[in-house]
Design a protein around this motif. Structure first.
Motif, PDB file in Angstrom:
ATOM      1  N   ARG A 115      34.676  39.539 -16.130  1.00 53.11           N
ATOM      2  CA  ARG A 115      34.929  38.117 -15.877  1.00 53.11           C
ATOM      3  C   ARG A 115      36.308  37.893 -15.267  1.00 53.11           C
ATOM      4  N   LEU A 116      37.166  38.889 -15.319  1.00 55.83           N
ATOM      5  CA  LEU A 116      38.528  38.752 -14.796  1.00 55.83           C
ATOM      6  C   LEU A 116      38.651  39.339 -13.390  1.00 55.83           C
ATOM      7  N   LEU A 117      37.541  39.848 -12.838  1.00 57.19           N
ATOM      8  CA  LEU A 117      37.577  40.513 -11.533  1.00 57.19           C
ATOM      9  C   LEU A 117      36.741  39.742 -10.523  1.00 57.19           C
ATOM     10  N   PRO A 118      37.374  39.221  -9.468  1.00 62.79           N
ATOM     11  CA  PRO A 118      36.603  38.525  -8.429  1.00 62.79           C
ATOM     12  C   PRO A 118      35.510  39.428  -7.878  1.00 62.79           C
ATOM     13  N   GLY A 119      34.353  38.853  -7.590  1.00 66.97           N
ATOM     14  CA  GLY A 119      33.215  39.633  -7.094  1.00 66.97           C
ATOM     15  C   GLY A 119      32.376  40.157  -8.238  1.00 66.97           C
ATOM     16  N   VAL A 120      32.949  40.984  -9.080  1.00 70.55           N
ATOM     17  CA  VAL A 120      32.234  41.503 -10.253  1.00 70.55           C
ATOM     18  C   VAL A 120      31.934  40.372 -11.224  1.00 70.55           C
ATOM     19  N   ARG A 121      32.888  39.445 -11.367  1.00 65.10           N
ATOM     20  CA  ARG A 121      32.767  38.367 -12.350  1.00 65.10           C
ATOM     21  C   ARG A 121      31.454  37.603 -12.217  1.00 65.10           C
ATOM     22  N   SER A 122      31.056  37.311 -10.988  1.00 74.55           N
ATOM     23  CA  SER A 122      29.882  36.481 -10.778  1.00 74.55           C
ATOM     24  C   SER A 122      28.569  37.228 -10.953  1.00 74.55           C
ATOM     25  N   LEU A 123      28.578  38.539 -10.767  1.00 71.43           N
ATOM     26  CA  LEU A 123      27.325  39.284 -10.655  1.00 71.43           C
ATOM     27  C   LEU A 123      27.042  40.225 -11.819  1.00 71.43           C
ATOM     28  N   ILE A 124      28.009  40.416 -12.714  1.00 73.37           N
ATOM     29  CA  ILE A 124      27.860  41.404 -13.783  1.00 73.37           C
ATOM     30  C   ILE A 124      26.733  41.043 -14.751  1.00 73.37           C
ATOM     31  N   SER A 125      26.346  39.769 -14.774  1.00 78.66           N
ATOM     32  CA  SER A 125      25.286  39.330 -15.695  1.00 78.66           C
ATOM     33  C   SER A 125      23.930  39.912 -15.340  1.00 78.66           C
ATOM     34  N   LEU A 157      21.928  32.263 -16.464  1.00 78.33           N
ATOM     35  CA  LEU A 157      20.858  32.200 -15.477  1.00 78.33           C
ATOM     36  C   LEU A 157      20.645  33.571 -14.818  1.00 78.33           C
ATOM     37  N   LEU A 158      21.741  34.237 -14.445  1.00 81.72           N
ATOM     38  CA  LEU A 158      21.626  35.554 -13.831  1.00 81.72           C
ATOM     39  C   LEU A 158      21.159  36.596 -14.847  1.00 81.72           C
ATOM     40  N   TYR A 159      21.596  36.461 -16.097  1.00 81.46           N
ATOM     41  CA  TYR A 159      21.134  37.358 -17.165  1.00 81.46           C
ATOM     42  C   TYR A 159      19.615  37.238 -17.324  1.00 81.46           C
ATOM     43  N   TRP A 160      19.136  36.017 -17.350  1.00 85.01           N
ATOM     44  CA  TRP A 160      17.697  35.766 -17.500  1.00 85.01           C
ATOM     45  C   TRP A 160      16.930  36.327 -16.302  1.00 85.01           C
ATOM     46  N   LEU A 161      17.502  36.146 -15.097  1.00 84.55           N
ATOM     47  CA  LEU A 161      16.843  36.650 -13.896  1.00 84.55           C
ATOM     48  C   LEU A 161      16.723  38.169 -13.934  1.00 84.55           C
ATOM     49  N   GLY A 162      17.809  38.840 -14.346  1.00 83.55           N
ATOM     50  CA  GLY A 162      17.766  40.297 -14.461  1.00 83.55           C
ATOM     51  C   GLY A 162      16.768  40.761 -15.501  1.00 83.55           C
ATOM     52  N   ALA A 163      16.685  40.025 -16.612  1.00 86.84           N
ATOM     53  CA  ALA A 163      15.761  40.398 -17.684  1.00 86.84           C
ATOM     54  C   ALA A 163      14.307  40.200 -17.267  1.00 86.84           C
ATOM     55  N   LYS A 164      14.027  39.164 -16.504  1.00 89.23           N
ATOM     56  CA  LYS A 164      12.650  38.849 -16.117  1.00 89.23           C
ATOM     57  C   LYS A 164      12.162  39.698 -14.950  1.00 89.23           C
ATOM     58  N   LEU A 165      13.021  39.898 -13.956  1.00 92.00           N
ATOM     59  CA  LEU A 165      12.584  40.562 -12.729  1.00 92.00           C
ATOM     60  C   LEU A 165      12.988  42.025 -12.654  1.00 92.00           C
ATOM     61  N   ALA A 221      19.073  43.018 -17.051  1.00 88.22           N
ATOM     62  CA  ALA A 221      18.097  44.063 -16.736  1.00 88.22           C
ATOM     63  C   ALA A 221      18.122  45.178 -17.770  1.00 88.22           C
ATOM     64  N   ALA A 222      19.314  45.433 -18.342  1.00 82.39           N
ATOM     65  CA  ALA A 222      19.459  46.484 -19.348  1.00 82.39           C
ATOM     66  C   ALA A 222      19.140  45.992 -20.752  1.00 82.39           C
ATOM     67  N   ALA A 223      18.709  44.726 -20.868  1.00 84.61           N
ATOM     68  CA  ALA A 223      18.348  44.136 -22.165  1.00 84.61           C
ATOM     69  C   ALA A 223      19.507  44.162 -23.154  1.00 84.61           C
ATOM     70  N   MET A 224      20.729  43.886 -22.677  1.00 82.65           N
ATOM     71  CA  MET A 224      21.855  43.738 -23.604  1.00 82.65           C
ATOM     72  C   MET A 224      21.538  42.599 -24.569  1.00 82.65           C
ATOM     73  N   PRO A 225      21.817  42.756 -25.877  1.00 84.82           N
ATOM     74  CA  PRO A 225      21.567  41.669 -26.826  1.00 84.82           C
ATOM     75  C   PRO A 225      22.231  40.365 -26.379  1.00 84.82           C
ATOM     76  N   LEU A 226      21.493  39.278 -26.441  1.00 84.29           N
ATOM     77  CA  LEU A 226      21.986  38.001 -25.934  1.00 84.29           C
ATOM     78  C   LEU A 226      23.253  37.554 -26.658  1.00 84.29           C
ATOM     79  N   LEU A 227      23.330  37.790 -27.973  1.00 83.26           N
ATOM     80  CA  LEU A 227      24.516  37.382 -28.729  1.00 83.26           C
ATOM     81  C   LEU A 227      25.755  38.124 -28.231  1.00 83.26           C
ATOM     82  N   THR A 228      25.631  39.426 -28.033  1.00 82.60           N
ATOM     83  CA  THR A 228      26.749  40.223 -27.521  1.00 82.60           C
ATOM     84  C   THR A 228      27.151  39.744 -26.136  1.00 82.60           C
TER      85      THR A 228
END
Length: 217
Positions: free
Chosen positions: A131-141, A84-92, A146-153
């Motif tokens: 994903r192993l770091l509190p704080g970063v884990r939730s928001l790194i997506s 969901l956050l990945y999609w939000l970054g990609a769209k906005l 936004a950087a258009a990382m390939p979805l599969l990766t």
């Protein structure tokens, strides 16, 4: 799936206070409820998986939840939240996403900027290790989208990191479940620790937001 402790009560009823209440909620919602918790925690960081998943593992040891299923649902929930956050970054885009999400209660722009900085420095590996770091884990997506990382990766690294994190927390709770009477006896001290941690975290977040508001005036 529902079983009871030796005295005829639910497994969560041996724990009191906030910890007992959380365990009771998890026990009632079941394995898919655990998945919903991890999805919410991925999108709204103040809901801590560090509390939810060990309790789920503990309840699995008592027989109230299925161990394999809570691992699957928690990892799926974490992935869907990240998606969901990945999609939000990609769209906005990164800036618009950060500006909108930082308006949520107890979430600060600085948290998103730290996650974006982590992604910039470490690239795709940040999705796994983040994903192993509190704080970063939730928001790194967000910066990944936004950087258009390939979805599969993104999906592979997210699932692998989330599975490792969730498995460790669930396994910890499962191992503690062998010490049921020990946990029952010391649950009040665990509650004190949880109350203190919540109070300190809330105070820190409020103070930080007030200071930032003063700077921006």
């Amino acid at each position: 799936m529902w079983t009871t402790a030796a005295d005829g009560t639910g497994a969560a009823e041996g724990l009191g206070g906030l910890v007992g209440a959380a365990a009771q909620v998890i026990e009632n919602l079941g394995e898919w409820g655990v998945g919903a918790f991890t999805l919410a925690e991925t999108v709204v960081p103040p809901i801590p998986s560090e509390v939810i998943l060990p309790l789920a593992g503990y309840l699995a040891k008592q027989g109230s939840l299925n161990l394999g299923l809570i691992f699957v649902t928690s990892t799926l929930g974490a992935y869907l939240g990240a998606l969901l956050l990945y999609w939000l970054g990609a769209k906005l885009g990164l800036e618009r996403s950060i500006r909108g999400l930082s308006k949520l209660p107890l979430v600060d722009r600085e948290d998103f900027e730290k996650a974006a900085g982590w992604f910039t420095r470490h690239g795709k590996s940040s999705i796994f290790f983040g994903r192993l770091l509190p704080g970063v884990r939730s928001l790194i997506s967000l910066p990944a989208g936004a950087a258009a990382m390939p979805l599969l990766t993104f999906s592979v690294f997210t699932l692998a990191g989330s599975a490792l994190w969730n498995g460790a927390l669930i396994g910890f709770g499962y191992l503690l479940g062998t010490q049921y009477h020990l946990i029952e006896g010391y649950s009040k001290y665990l509650n004190y620790a949880v109350y203190a941690a919540l109070a300190i975290t809330l105070a820190w977040l409020v103070v930080r937001r007030v200071k930032r508001a003063k700077v921006n005036r």
